[in-house]
Design a protein around this motif. Structure first.
Motif, PDB file in Angstrom:
ATOM      1  N   VAL A   1       0.735  -1.160  -0.340  1.00  0.00           N
ATOM      2  CA  VAL A   1      -0.075  -0.050   0.319  1.00  0.00           C
ATOM      3  C   VAL A   1       0.761   1.502   0.202  1.00  0.00           C
ATOM      4  O   VAL A   1       1.916   1.346   0.556  1.00  0.00           O
ATOM      5  CB  VAL A   1      -1.361   0.180   1.071  1.00  0.00           C
ATOM      6  CG1 VAL A   1      -1.928  -0.830   1.046  1.00  0.00           C
ATOM      7  CG2 VAL A   1      -0.669   0.194   2.577  1.00  0.00           C
ATOM      8  N   LEU A   2       0.492   2.859  -0.769  1.00  0.00           N
ATOM      9  CA  LEU A   2       0.843   3.653  -0.810  1.00  0.00           C
ATOM     10  C   LEU A   2       1.495   3.870   0.452  1.00  0.00           C
ATOM     11  O   LEU A   2       0.252   4.173   1.992  1.00  0.00           O
ATOM     12  CB  LEU A   2       0.072   4.425  -1.513  1.00  0.00           C
ATOM     13  CG  LEU A   2       0.687   6.402  -1.710  1.00  0.00           C
ATOM     14  CD1 LEU A   2       1.636   5.695  -2.948  1.00  0.00           C
ATOM     15  CD2 LEU A   2       0.449   7.241  -1.551  1.00  0.00           C
ATOM     16  N   ILE A   3       1.839   4.786   1.420  1.00  0.00           N
ATOM     17  CA  ILE A   3       2.268   5.523   2.080  1.00  0.00           C
ATOM     18  C   ILE A   3       1.288   6.782   2.236  1.00  0.00           C
ATOM     19  O   ILE A   3       1.368   7.681   1.426  1.00  0.00           O
ATOM     20  CB  ILE A   3       3.391   5.886   2.766  1.00  0.00           C
ATOM     21  CG1 ILE A   3       4.574   4.355   3.110  1.00  0.00           C
ATOM     22  CG2 ILE A   3       3.986   6.603   4.004  1.00  0.00           C
ATOM     23  CD1 ILE A   3       5.976   4.704   3.106  1.00  0.00           C
ATOM     24  N   PRO A   4       0.421   7.290   3.382  1.00  0.00           N
ATOM     25  CA  PRO A   4      -1.130   7.778   3.549  1.00  0.00           C
ATOM     26  C   PRO A   4       0.056   9.113   3.970  1.00  0.00           C
ATOM     27  O   PRO A   4       1.218   9.566   4.589  1.00  0.00           O
ATOM     28  CB  PRO A   4      -1.903   7.482   4.719  1.00  0.00           C
ATOM     29  CG  PRO A   4      -1.431   6.422   5.076  1.00  0.00           C
ATOM     30  CD  PRO A   4       0.284   5.742   4.335  1.00  0.00           C
ATOM     31  N   ARG A   5      -0.292  10.072   2.446  1.00  0.00           N
ATOM     32  CA  ARG A   5       0.303  11.380   3.191  1.00  0.00           C
ATOM     33  C   ARG A   5      -0.106  12.260   1.363  1.00  0.00           C
ATOM     34  O   ARG A   5       0.051  13.366   2.194  1.00  0.00           O
ATOM     35  CB  ARG A   5       2.141  11.733   2.277  1.00  0.00           C
ATOM     36  CG  ARG A   5       1.916  10.742   0.572  1.00  0.00           C
ATOM     37  CD  ARG A   5       3.218  11.121   0.546  1.00  0.00           C
ATOM     38  NE  ARG A   5       3.571  10.281  -1.170  1.00  0.00           N
ATOM     39  CZ  ARG A   5       3.647   9.146  -1.096  1.00  0.00           C
ATOM     40  NH1 ARG A   5       4.207   7.821   0.202  1.00  0.00           N
ATOM     41  NH2 ARG A   5       4.155   8.681  -1.911  1.00  0.00           N
TER      42      ARG A   5
END
Ligand code: SAM
Length: 311
Positions: free
Chosen positions: A108-112
């Motif tokens: 998963v993409l790292i949330p930002r």
């Protein structure tokens, strides 16, 4: 293999290790941007995480002497950041978004997303009333949809994601935040698993990085799933499909909020005269549009069939 400094004993305190880690990060030319934007903050975060200390640690404890085993454990983690070039969040398995902790891994993409700020503002002024049904399209870790569920306690939320390995992370994050009674997870390609559903708000952070730009990204970003970032020659392949299909899934008074990040030039070239609004962010970030179903429908009517779909 872990490289321990010869004078490990000289790194006595929390402060010493943070300073040493930052120097190593800068020496190695690491790139930041997954939760921190500089070497000192990144080292501080990793040192405190390894020592199981809170990030708001009172300054007096920075001078605390560490046990030898603690020093070694911290140095191993800081070394892993340098040697693997993995973003810190993949080393700790956790990332923060909207003040909430989410499990993350390399699926998963790292949330930002700056959409986090809009969630905190309850999407004002883009929504006239609190949404009853929300779709988080391209959910990754589930961070956007889950944060929406907590901000809008009356809303029903669907999270849609194509990657099975990401879906497993979403399921765990949904349970972690105790919102399983109002949040459903749909597996599939964009709107395909949502046939017949209608939403007051569709919010999406889809992949939007042009192919050549993705190939040139720093090593840290190459650890993130390609499917989460790259979207064709101009990065607009998924965005184009969202624009052409969203009206069928929006209520008459519904709103689409979508991130396109730094791909503004590509967006403008592919979708000229787009009438959406571009919110400004107090806490950094840009490249998010908000558009009502009515405006989207009207604009789609002005587009040639070639522009509505793929290139
Ligand atoms: C940029 S990431 C965003 C993740 C999350 N929403 C966030 O903001 O951190 C995009 C996500 O879209 C998913 N995705 C890519 N193509 C998709 C498609 N056709 N249908 C559904 N999900 C897709 C990727 O697997 C990835 O998890």
């Amino acid at each position: 293999m872990t490289h321990f400094p010869e004078d490990l004993q000289a790194l006595r305190t929390v402060r010493d290790l943070v300073r040493w880690g930052a120097s190593e990060f800068l020496r190695a030319g690491l790139v930041f941007g997954h939760g921190t934007d500089n070497a000192l903050d990144e080292a501080f975060h990793l040192v405190l995480w390894r020592l199981r200390l809170p990030l708001d640690l009172p300054a007096v404890y920075l001078e605390a002497n560490l046990a030898d085993s603690e020093r070694r454990a911290v140095v191993e983690l800081l070394n892993a950041r340098v040697q693997t070039r993995k973003p810190a969040a993949y080393l700790t398995g956790e990332a923060w978004f909207c003040g909430l902790a989410f499990e993350v891994n390399e699926h998963v993409l790292i949330p930002r997303s700056p959409i986090g700020e809009m969630i905190g503002d309850e999407f004002r002024p883009w929504l006239a009333t609190p949404p009853r049904r929300i779709l988080d399209l391209c959910s990754g870790s589930g961070c956007i949809g889950i944060a929406c569920a907590l901000v809008f306690p009356e809303a029903q939320i669907d999270l849609a994601e194509i990657d099975q390995r990401a879906l497993a992370v979403i399921e765990r994050n949904v349970r972690r935040h105790g919102v399983a009674d109002r949040v459903s997870v749909a597996a599939g390609d964009l709107f395909a698993p949502l046939h017949g559903q209608r939403y007051d708000l569709i919010v999406s952070n889809p992949p939007y990085v042009p192919l050549a730009e993705w190939a040139a990204l720093a090593a840290e970003y190459q650890h993130e799933p390609r499917l989460a970032l790259e979207a064709g020659d101009d990065g607009m392949d998924v965005v184009a499909r969202i624009l052409s299909e969203a009206t069928a899934y929006l209520e008459d008074e519904g709103t689409l909020v979508c991130e396109i990040g730094g791909s503004q030039d590509e967006f403008d070239a592919r979708f000229p005269k787009f009438p959406g609004a571009w919110p400004e962010f107090a806490h950094g970030g840009d490249g998010v549009f908000a558009i009502s179903r009515k405006d989207l429908q009207a604009w789609l009517g002005t587009q040639s069939p070639r522009k509505k779909g793929k290139k």
